[in-house]
Design a protein around this motif. Structure first.
Motif, short mmCIF file in Angstrom:
data_model
loop_
_atom_site.label_atom_id
_atom_site.label_comp_id
_atom_site.label_asym_id
_atom_site.label_seq_id
_atom_site.Cartn_x
_atom_site.Cartn_y
_atom_site.Cartn_z
N HIS A 1 0.82 -1.22 0.00
CA HIS A 1 0.00 0.00 0.00
C HIS A 1 0.85 1.27 0.00
O HIS A 1 0.33 2.37 0.20
N TYR A 2 2.17 1.13 -0.22
CA TYR A 2 3.04 2.31 -0.08
C TYR A 2 2.74 3.40 -1.11
O TYR A 2 2.97 4.59 -0.84
N ALA A 3 2.22 3.03 -2.25
CA ALA A 3 1.92 4.06 -3.27
C ALA A 3 0.95 5.11 -2.70
O ALA A 3 1.12 6.30 -2.95
N GLU A 4 -0.02 4.66 -1.92
CA GLU A 4 -0.97 5.61 -1.34
C GLU A 4 -0.29 6.49 -0.29
O GLU A 4 -0.55 7.69 -0.21
N ALA A 5 0.56 5.88 0.50
CA ALA A 5 1.31 6.66 1.51
C ALA A 5 2.19 7.70 0.83
O ALA A 5 2.33 8.84 1.30
N MET A 6 2.78 7.31 -0.28
CA MET A 6 3.68 8.21 -1.01
C MET A 6 2.90 9.35 -1.68
O MET A 6 3.32 10.51 -1.65
N LYS A 7 1.76 9.02 -2.25
CA LYS A 7 0.94 10.08 -2.86
C LYS A 7 0.50 11.07 -1.79
O LYS A 7 0.49 12.29 -2.02
N ALA A 8 0.13 10.56 -0.63
CA ALA A 8 -0.30 11.44 0.47
C ALA A 8 0.81 12.43 0.83
O ALA A 8 0.57 13.62 1.05
N TRP A 9 2.02 11.93 0.89
CA TRP A 9 3.17 12.78 1.23
C TRP A 9 3.36 13.89 0.18
O TRP A 9 3.50 15.06 0.50
N HIS A 10 3.36 13.47 -1.07
CA HIS A 10 3.65 14.44 -2.14
C HIS A 10 2.52 15.43 -2.34
O HIS A 10 2.75 16.59 -2.70
N GLU A 11 1.28 15.01 -2.08
CA GLU A 11 0.17 15.97 -2.17
C GLU A 11 0.30 17.05 -1.11
O GLU A 11 -0.08 18.20 -1.34
N ASN A 12 0.85 16.69 0.04
CA ASN A 12 0.96 17.66 1.13
C ASN A 12 2.20 18.53 1.05
O ASN A 12 2.18 19.67 1.49
N TYR A 13 3.30 17.97 0.51
CA TYR A 13 4.57 18.69 0.63
C TYR A 13 5.24 19.07 -0.68
O TYR A 13 6.25 19.77 -0.66
N MET A 14 4.73 18.61 -1.79
CA MET A 14 5.34 18.97 -3.07
C MET A 14 4.39 19.85 -3.87
O MET A 14 3.18 19.61 -3.85
N PRO A 15 4.92 20.85 -4.55
CA PRO A 15 4.02 21.87 -5.11
C PRO A 15 3.18 21.44 -6.31
O PRO A 15 1.98 21.72 -6.34
N SER A 16 3.80 20.78 -7.30
CA SER A 16 3.01 20.50 -8.50
C SER A 16 3.62 19.34 -9.27
O SER A 16 4.82 19.04 -9.14
N ASN A 17 2.82 18.73 -10.09
CA ASN A 17 3.32 17.65 -10.94
C ASN A 17 4.37 18.15 -11.90
O ASN A 17 5.37 17.47 -12.18
#
Lengths: 90, 246
Positions: free
Chosen positions: B181-197
């Motif tokens: 399930h790490y993909a979901e954990a990773m997406k959560a991180w990047h949605e919160n702390y990374m600015p844009s795709n």
């Protein structure tokens, strides 16, 4: 067009990765929400109230990080589909 | 993947160790790493003041303080480098010294922790550090992920990418190596702390030219070789925060 059922399923899927499947299934069971192993809800009427209750429970049990983890994905889906959000997700 | 004893330093590759703190109550995990190369030790993102006692204990299981010569700091956040003055106190106390390898823009902020070590500015040193053995660490600029002058480190010998905040995850259900399930954990991180795709993809595309055997992020879980390409693709398509709905 997404519904509140879709938003709640987004929370569930995301929290499988953050809280873990076992913890999340326990929370859903306590809240009488029926889901399959993929985190998909059984048919029923789901509204902003069920979404709010679920996220509030996540907050109460696990704090801000659990809410942060699903907030952006759910917020984006709500915006794109014209759905209002409970204050805990704003 | 073999289950590791997380109460001790964990060797993740030859001479490379995870020396973090396994806090089962935290959804926000931090991963300091040690690389030993002969009599030189490189410390990656050594951690925070609250975690210092646990990180120090594990560090001393795999090296000695006088061997620490370089501390690589991907940016200035307290979770990954506020403990540097504590390490400086111990290392200088026995006559040792290390440099702090970071970007110039981060160095001017890190100094506010009260550090006394010299800075090795990666942007002024051709984006690489060569150890005494000849082993080369390549620094990969990762602008605005999330700090404007963030970077990752690629160890040419082990082919490990020390990715800093990139590839991080939010996870109470934490395991040292990424679970299903790490993909979901990773997406959560990047949605919160990374600015844009757009910004994320700019840097992730740079990884295509590297042969990567492992990704060791500063948060979340380690990504083994068999999953590296998959997680790179996931990040290429991750939407990140992007103005948080405005």
């Amino acid at each position: 067009m997404a519904t509140y059922k879709d938003l709640i399923e987004t929370v569930i899927k995301r929290e499988f990765g953050i809280l873990g499947k076992e913890r999340m299934m326990d929370i859903l069971s306590d809240m009488k929400m029926k889901v399959n192993g993929e985190g998909l809800l059984s048919n029923g009427a789901y509204t902003i109230k069920e979404l709010e209750a679920l996220v509030q429970t996540l907050h109460d049990k696990y704090g801000a990080v659990a809410v942060m983890g699903c907030k952006v994905a759910v917020g984006r889906a709500a915006r794109d589909n014209g759905l209002d959000l409970p204050s805990i997700l704003k | 993947m073999k289950k590791s004893d997380l109460t001790k330093a964990v060797e993740i590759a030859d001479g490379i160790y995870w020396v973090g703190f396994d806090d089962p109550t935290a959804g926000f995990r931090c991963n300091p790493y040690i690389l030993n190369d002969g009599d030189e030790t490189v410390f990656f993102d050594p951690g925070s003041v609250p975690h210092f006692p646990m990180v120090l204990e594990k560090t001393l299981q795999v090296t000695t303080l006088n061997k620490i010569k370089h501390v690589v700091v991907t940016h200035q956040d307290p979770d990954l480098c506020s403990a540097i003055p504590r390490f400086e106190e111990l290392v200088t106390g026995i006559g040792g010294a290390f440099d702090i390898c970071t970007h110039t823009r981060a160095s001017v902020l890190i100094a506010y922790y009260g550090t006394i070590s010299n800075f090795y500015r990666v942007d002024a040193n051709d984006w690489k550090l060569t150890l005494k053995s000849g082993r080369t660490l390549r620094f990969i600029f990762a602008p605005f992920l999330h700090f404007p002058a963030a970077f990752m480190t690629y160890d040419e010998k082990s082919k490990i990418l020390f990715s800093g905040d990139i590839f991080g995850g939010l996870s109470f259900d934490w395991s040292l190596y990424a679970n299903e399930h790490y993909a979901e954990a990773m997406k959560a991180w990047h949605e919160n702390y990374m600015p844009s795709n757009h910004i994320l993809r700019h840097t992730i595309n740079k990884l295509d030219k590297f042969e990567i055997d492992m990704i060791a992020p500063q948060h979340g879980s380690i990504i083994p070789k068999k999953d590296v390409k998959n997680y790179i693709e996931i990040l290429k398509n991750c939407e990140c925060g992007e103005f948080y709905f405005e």
